[in-house]
Design an enzyme around this catalytic site. Structure first.
Site, PDB file in Angstrom:
ATOM      1  N   GLU A   1      -3.377   9.906  18.898  1.00 50.68           N
ATOM      2  CA  GLU A   1      -3.879  11.282  18.966  1.00 50.68           C
ATOM      3  C   GLU A   1      -4.937  11.502  17.877  1.00 50.68           C
ATOM      4  O   GLU A   1      -6.004  12.089  18.130  1.00 50.68           O
ATOM      5  CB  GLU A   1      -2.726  12.273  18.812  1.00 50.68           C
ATOM      6  CG  GLU A   1      -1.794  12.358  20.023  1.00 50.68           C
ATOM      7  CD  GLU A   1      -0.813  11.189  20.178  1.00 50.68           C
ATOM      8  OE1 GLU A   1      -0.619  10.434  19.193  1.00 50.68           O
ATOM      9  OE2 GLU A   1      -0.259  11.019  21.273  1.00 50.68           O
TER      10      GLU A   1
ATOM     11  N   GLU B   1     -13.367  -2.745   6.046  1.00 52.70           N
ATOM     12  CA  GLU B   1     -13.141  -3.865   6.939  1.00 52.70           C
ATOM     13  C   GLU B   1     -13.503  -3.575   8.356  1.00 52.70           C
ATOM     14  O   GLU B   1     -13.309  -4.409   9.229  1.00 52.70           O
ATOM     15  CB  GLU B   1     -11.662  -4.172   6.928  1.00 52.70           C
ATOM     16  CG  GLU B   1     -11.202  -4.768   5.682  1.00 52.70           C
ATOM     17  CD  GLU B   1     -10.119  -5.715   6.052  1.00 52.70           C
ATOM     18  OE1 GLU B   1      -9.189  -5.271   6.715  1.00 52.70           O
ATOM     19  OE2 GLU B   1     -10.234  -6.888   5.710  1.00 52.70           O
TER      20      GLU B   1
ATOM     21  N   GLN C   1       0.840  -1.199   0.000  1.00 52.96           N
ATOM     22  CA  GLN C   1       0.000   0.000   0.000  1.00 52.96           C
ATOM     23  C   GLN C   1       0.879   1.255   0.000  1.00 52.96           C
ATOM     24  O   GLN C   1       1.678   1.452   0.919  1.00 52.96           O
ATOM     25  CB  GLN C   1      -0.872  -0.003   1.258  1.00 52.96           C
ATOM     26  CG  GLN C   1      -1.815   1.181   1.357  1.00 52.96           C
ATOM     27  CD  GLN C   1      -2.399   1.331   2.769  1.00 52.96           C
ATOM     28  OE1 GLN C   1      -1.676   1.273   3.752  1.00 52.96           O
ATOM     29  NE2 GLN C   1      -3.709   1.513   2.839  1.00 52.96           N
ATOM     30  N   GLY C   2       0.747   2.072  -1.029  1.00 52.47           N
ATOM     31  CA  GLY C   2       1.576   3.282  -1.118  1.00 52.47           C
ATOM     32  C   GLY C   2       0.811   4.535  -0.736  1.00 52.47           C
ATOM     33  O   GLY C   2       0.342   5.280  -1.604  1.00 52.47           O
TER      34      GLY C   2
END
Lengths: 397, 382, 397, 382
Positions: C382, C249, C127-128
């Site tokens: 965060e 998902e 995954q880029g």
């Protein structure tokens, strides 16, 4: 855990301790219950007695009637005062904030007029800063002071509302921040006035807090006149004065609170010894023990921190974010300590502190409720963390 | 009232900091990470340099060639060693061993080795003898001969010239009782000594598995004695205090590098350090660090003053700094975001050293339990 | 703590369990050490075996070769997979994110070309997304894709850098977010491309992490050509696609992690039983017990939460901030759990996980170090707290 | 798979919420704060209303005029009671007593009072008999006559028509052992019964000091029996579960009012709720609340299904909700700033109810210790 003091310092400690013990005994303090000791009239009488006996103004220059004691001795007195569990000082705002402000920014006639009354505690002061719309964000304050000059003189006419004003119902005077320039915003155009609480147009309405008591007030100003000579500093210099004043007590302000917390922890240990939990004293529970150990660590280090700060001050080095640091840590530890007290009390916690049968005179329940305020008053914990990050660590605003 | 360092102490700190900036640099340390022999060699060279600065003799009396300083000074120096992630068995040699050899009853032949400690000729790694082997060890320390010990994991074993074998036990059980102490020195190159290199959790220290099989003790280099338990605890406590101070230095450096990073690093068009969540996390780290600093300094002051609460103060310092060090260095990783868990960043080195330091002693649980006992038994003043 | 399942669901669970046990036994899994089980080649072989045996694509429609199982059965399989402590699935990005994206946004020919390779795990994907300047702030991404049309065809030329790209060194393909409109900023002008990792101009440089391993990579693109037909969706639709994909998902993605954490806690309890502390098993320490109790509570409730989420999904009700909630809570509890493991190990923690003598094969030290990444990867804690406040509670941005 | 309420359960929740909005309002409650008699009178009127809605008979079997529902239902209702800060001895009467009267071995004369519970004619406050008085109490429950008990603090004593006196003890010590249970009812107006009003920490409940001196037991209203310990634990557990659910409701209401407040309240020119520190505090509150909700719902499901881990699930729910409720309501005060600690704000009422609920049971320490024992003794499944 006690750092060492010089012989002269120890001698002064002895003198203070003896005076406190004897004076308190003479007013029957030993026999008073925890709740009787909170009585406002009694506290204010005691406060005047302190003034009359020369135990106020320890830090003040002699020219203003003070004792000009070195910082260490001031701290020692505050320690002894707290250790004696002596009465609450209702006029502390005047001593801690107003007096140093007057000495620095006040005119000669202001000093002459107001300092003696503070020293003797014959005149009590309240602080008029917070407003309903200006809590954490003090610079948003909206109370107006319109300047009028006419045949009756040069004066301000103050209109607006302050809130969380403690002691207002007993105060003779109020030092107040007002917006003297109606076109200004934020930090500019704010002035610092000395306002007579007997003036026409002042209304004090007690604000009941979650303990059921009313220590705070809302104060309403409806066209209250303040002579121009009761302005401290220049017009528009109010913000600077308030910020400087907040730093005056940095070093020693918290000492009595820290010492009191030591006594409070000592009494909490006693509570854990005497309160049964599942048929055994609560203190036998290893988890309670561990929490007490943590509190002991925190309370000890807090006290030691105050000595570290004191040394920094005495060396004349610029203070860091110690005031925020101390207030934040103190308030959060104390809140945790009083939660533990409630846990230890167990079903006994179901009685209100005001019930005559409440354990230890209701002290733990009341302080527990009070402790919810201490992370909010005098700037919230969130504000103090910002300050520590920005001033202590130099992080961007 | 003496929290602030004296002028001499300030000078010690400054000279230590500037010396270490040149002596113990990250690039050099990093070269040793995948090759323990290289790291040991570096530690050895570093040792020669610090010996020259006189640090190996910091607490050694002047008559043995040392500087005769106290806990406050070795604490200050350890803060600086922590900042630099100093490598080598400094604490065991220059604090623990130097203290043990000064204890009452230590034979002159053994005490004479203080000179070798001060000069830097001797580097000692520690083997603490465990309960199972303790009785036979005490016997050996009484009459000399040879010693056999099962495998011990020993930090910095590869750098040591000698091993310090040490056992202590309580003889009378009261809090102010009597303790037994047995110790001896074994030459690293003596027969029967095997050192096998292990991989260390903290890559800035090497670790060895040390086994002794009938290793000979030099005459005069063994010793068993009974002493007031408080005296033994004080010397062992010195090592704990040194570790606390080292932890301070580690956390201090990690935090200051993190603050610098979050001021620069931008996300969403502003410095990461301007987000309140980051500010508050680091403000809490600052509070924890400064509290630990106070606790550790007081522990050193109390130790030097022989205060009655010195050991309690040490428990407080140990319990605070251990938790603080692990938490602050962990929070520093978090504040770095993705960069923080790369090998390339130094943050993991501080984090690992912090855990390593917390794991060397009896652990934070022991210190907390000891404070709790003091409270329960009414041995604390409020 | 297990909610009940229907008989059919239990039968499916049995089928899955038996298949897993037998298949794993056939590859000698039982005899493998914890570290051998991490071996990349082995894991990738196993993954292909799963594809060949019909145990992939459980959620996929039948038309794409999937099994179209109901959500509950997908979850059951994932539970059993985790309970069997079966190998890491390296191609999970393709199954979890890319495949649903292709089914929704892809062209027919894209589906035909790419889905079978994913199903069989013969083609692995990375995954880029993240870039050095675009971590938490993904919309700041700067990798450019210049569109060129000439005699050689209609294509994008990609130039830039990605980072934290896991499996890149083993991946055949990369799904990548690029800025296709050079004048755009933030969420606009981003496109979603499928990029062949064998293309000229792709450089993969492993990034060593604090465990000493290199699971992540920096990936450099220097004028890499991507045919226009490998763009998914419209030009400029990339952000929308990526955000939709992240939700695919939501319900089941975390199930295996939660189940694994149960096993991890079980093993931690074992560790506490077998590790001495002060001459007694660590588990006899009441403070350790209390921490284990807290972890048991957290781990149990996390698993139950996933069933709650699942029910919400099955009823077709709009999901809340569950994905952030689960990821945040999971990562923080796991970090705490592994800190406890280190505390329990005591001096044994001083050995590196890679040392052959490390306790439990070094598992605890390694996972402890790894756990520092899980509160950062896939958005920091965060960011997730922001999302929960904004989406879960509707607080202002 | 049944975390989500059924259609009937959803309806119960909705009708309860809308009924309580009208029945139990803050202004009315507040009128009773400085006058217990007023609050008791209100609680009594409220009781009549909820009896009419059938809630007093929620778990009472239909043959006694009740609805015959289970734990999931009383849990849902208690969430709503918590939201409304409902006042009165509902849990003791409609959950605990209703459960006790259905236990095996309960004499028909006593069981018949289920009808009075369902109809709302009977309001029960609880006196738990402590170890010192237990043996003589068991004897009394065996043969009737009169009962004497030292002063007990009893919540809602002023509202009760009767007192439920209850003692339990373990007979065989194994985990799956046998327990003894003794109980009786004493009429509020019987001779020898003194009730003195006390001030309650939670101003939305009254509190009384109850003393019994030779108070007569009605024939047939006493009972002592031995039962499987698990059965006794289950009925006592129902009260704990009800408290957990009530805690959820309290925290849920406090949090949602706080969120509404911080969206409106401005400081520094922006809503307080846009500051990250406030967001993160409330996000953590949300997480704690939702986790507790899951734990409490599962505990109810497991109880209704008779699952083997039902009591463990209850310990988890109790330990989580107690800590959560106190923390969340405290954080809500903090997020309100100065307003939060005024009497005028409702925040302190939620905070006080949360502490009150946490103080009624055996406490969170007991629940945690019980989970720890289950782990140590290998009684949990992973």
């Amino acid at each position: 855990m006690n750092p060492s003091f010089s012989a002269a310092e120890e001698a002064f400690r002895q003198e203070a301790r003896i005076w406190l013990i004897e004076s308190l005994r003479s007013v029957g303090y030993d026999a008073m219950s925890w709740r009787e000791r909170l009585d406002t009239d009694f506290c204010m009488r005691w406060e005047r007695h302190m003034g009359a006996s020369g135990w106020t103004g320890l830090s003040w220059p002699k020219e203003y009637g003070g004792r000009a004691l070195p910082l260490v001795q001031q701290v020692i007195f505050q320690e002894e005062y707290a250790r004696a569990e002596a009465p609450i000082l209702w006029n502390s705002m005047a001593h801690g904030i107003l007096a140093p402000t007057l000495m620095y920014y006040g005119t000669e006639s202001q000093k002459k007029r107001f300092l003696p009354g503070i020293l003797s505690n014959e005149e009590r002061w309240c602080q008029g800063y917070s407003e309903p719309g200006a809590g954490s964000d003090l610079a948003a304050l909206a109370t107006r002071a319109e300047r009028i000059s006419d045949a009756r003189g040069d004066r301000y006419v103050v209109t607006g509302q302050k809130v969380w004003t403690s002691v207002a119902q007993f105060a003779h005077w109020c030092f107040i921040l007002v917006r003297s320039d109606p076109k200004s915003s934020r930090h500019k155009g704010i002035s610092f006035l000395l306002l007579d609480m007997k003036s026409r147009g002042v209304t004090v309405r007690p604000l009941r807090q979650m303990t059921g008591e009313s220590e705070f007030n809302e104060v309403f100003f409806d066209g209250v006149e303040v002579p121009v000579e009761n302005r401290v500093g220049e017009e528009g210099q109010g913000w600077e004065i308030a910020m400087t004043a907040a730093n005056h007590e940095r070093g020693t302000f918290f000492v009595p609170m820290l010492v009191s917390m030591q006594s409070e922890l000592r009494d909490l240990v006693k509570l854990a010894r005497t309160t049964p939990s599942d048929g055994r004293p609560a203190i036998e529970d290893p988890l309670i023990q561990d929490k007490l150990a943590q509190l002991y660590m925190d309370v000890s280090v807090m006290r030691l921190n105050s000595y570290r700060t004191l040394e920094t001050l005495m060396q004349g080095r610029p203070p860091g974010p110690e005031a925020s640091f101390t207030k934040l840590f103190w308030s959060e530890v104390r809140q945790r300590m009083l939660e533990l007290a409630m846990d230890i009390l167990g079903p006994q916690a179901m009685l209100a502190w005001t019930d005559p049968q409440a354990a230890a005179g209701g002290r733990w329940q009341r302080e527990h409720l009070w402790s919810r305020a201490i992370t909010i008053l005098a700037a919230t914990s969130e504000i103090h963390r910002n300050i520590i990050a920005e001033r202590g660590l130099g992080m961007p605003r | 009232m003496n929290f602030e360092p004296t002028e001499e102490q300030r000078l010690l700190r400054e000279s230590a900091r500037s010396a270490l900036v040149g002596l113990c640099t990250m690039p050099v340390l990093r070269k040793g990470f995948d090759d323990p022999a290289k790291l040991d060699a570096f530690a050895q060279a570093l040792w020669a340099s610090v010996a020259e600065l006189g640090w190996t003799g910091l607490v050694v009396p002047e008559e043995h060639g040392g500087m005769g300083l106290g806990a406050t000074e070795f604490a200050i120096l350890h803060e600086e060693l922590g900042r630099a992630l100093f490598t080598g068995p400094y604490t065991v040699t220059a604090v623990l061993a130097a203290g043990l050899l000064q204890l009452a009853g230590c034979p002159a032949s053994l005490r004479a080795r203080l000179t070798d400690i001060a000069s830097g000729a001797m580097r000692l790694a520690l083997l603490e003898v465990q309960s199972g082997e303790r009785e036979s060890f005490f016997a050996t320390c009484g009459h000399g001969g040879t010693v056999s010990l099962g495998t011990h994991r020993v930090p910095d074993a590869g750098v040591a010239t000698h091993f310090l074998l040490l056992a202590t036990e309580q003889v009378t059980s009261s809090h102010a009782g009597v303790g037994r102490l047995g110790m001896c020195l074994v030459d690293r190159s003596a027969s029967g000594v095997t050192v096998e290199s292990r991989e260390s959790f903290d890559p800035t220290h090497t670790m060895g598995s040390v086994t002794l099989r009938d290793a000979p003790l030099d005459p005069g280099h063994f010793h068993v004695t009974e002493l007031p338990a408080a005296q033994i605890a004080r010397v062992l406590g010195d090592m704990r205090l040194a570790r606390c101070s080292e932890m301070l230095g580690v956390a201090d450096r990690a935090l200051s590098e993190t603050v610098a990073y979050v001021k620069e690093r931008k996300q969403f068009g502003q410095p990461v350090g301007s987000f309140q969540a980051v500010k508050h996390k680091l403000a809490d780290a600052y509070i924890a660090l400064e509290n630990s600093r106070t606790a550790a300094r007081y522990a050193a002051l109390a130790r030097d003053a022989g205060a009655a609460d010195a050991l309690l103060a040490l428990d407080v310092a140990e319990a605070m700094t251990s938790v603080m060090g692990i938490r602050v260095t962990g929070d520093c990783i978090q504040a770095h975001g993705g960069m923080g868990f790369t090998w390339e960043s130094d943050m993991h080195l501080y984090f690992k050293r912090a855990r390593w330091l917390a794991s060397t002693g009896r652990g934070v649980g022991h210190a907390r339990a000891s404070i709790a006992s003091a409270i329960v038994e009414g041995r604390v003043e409020f």
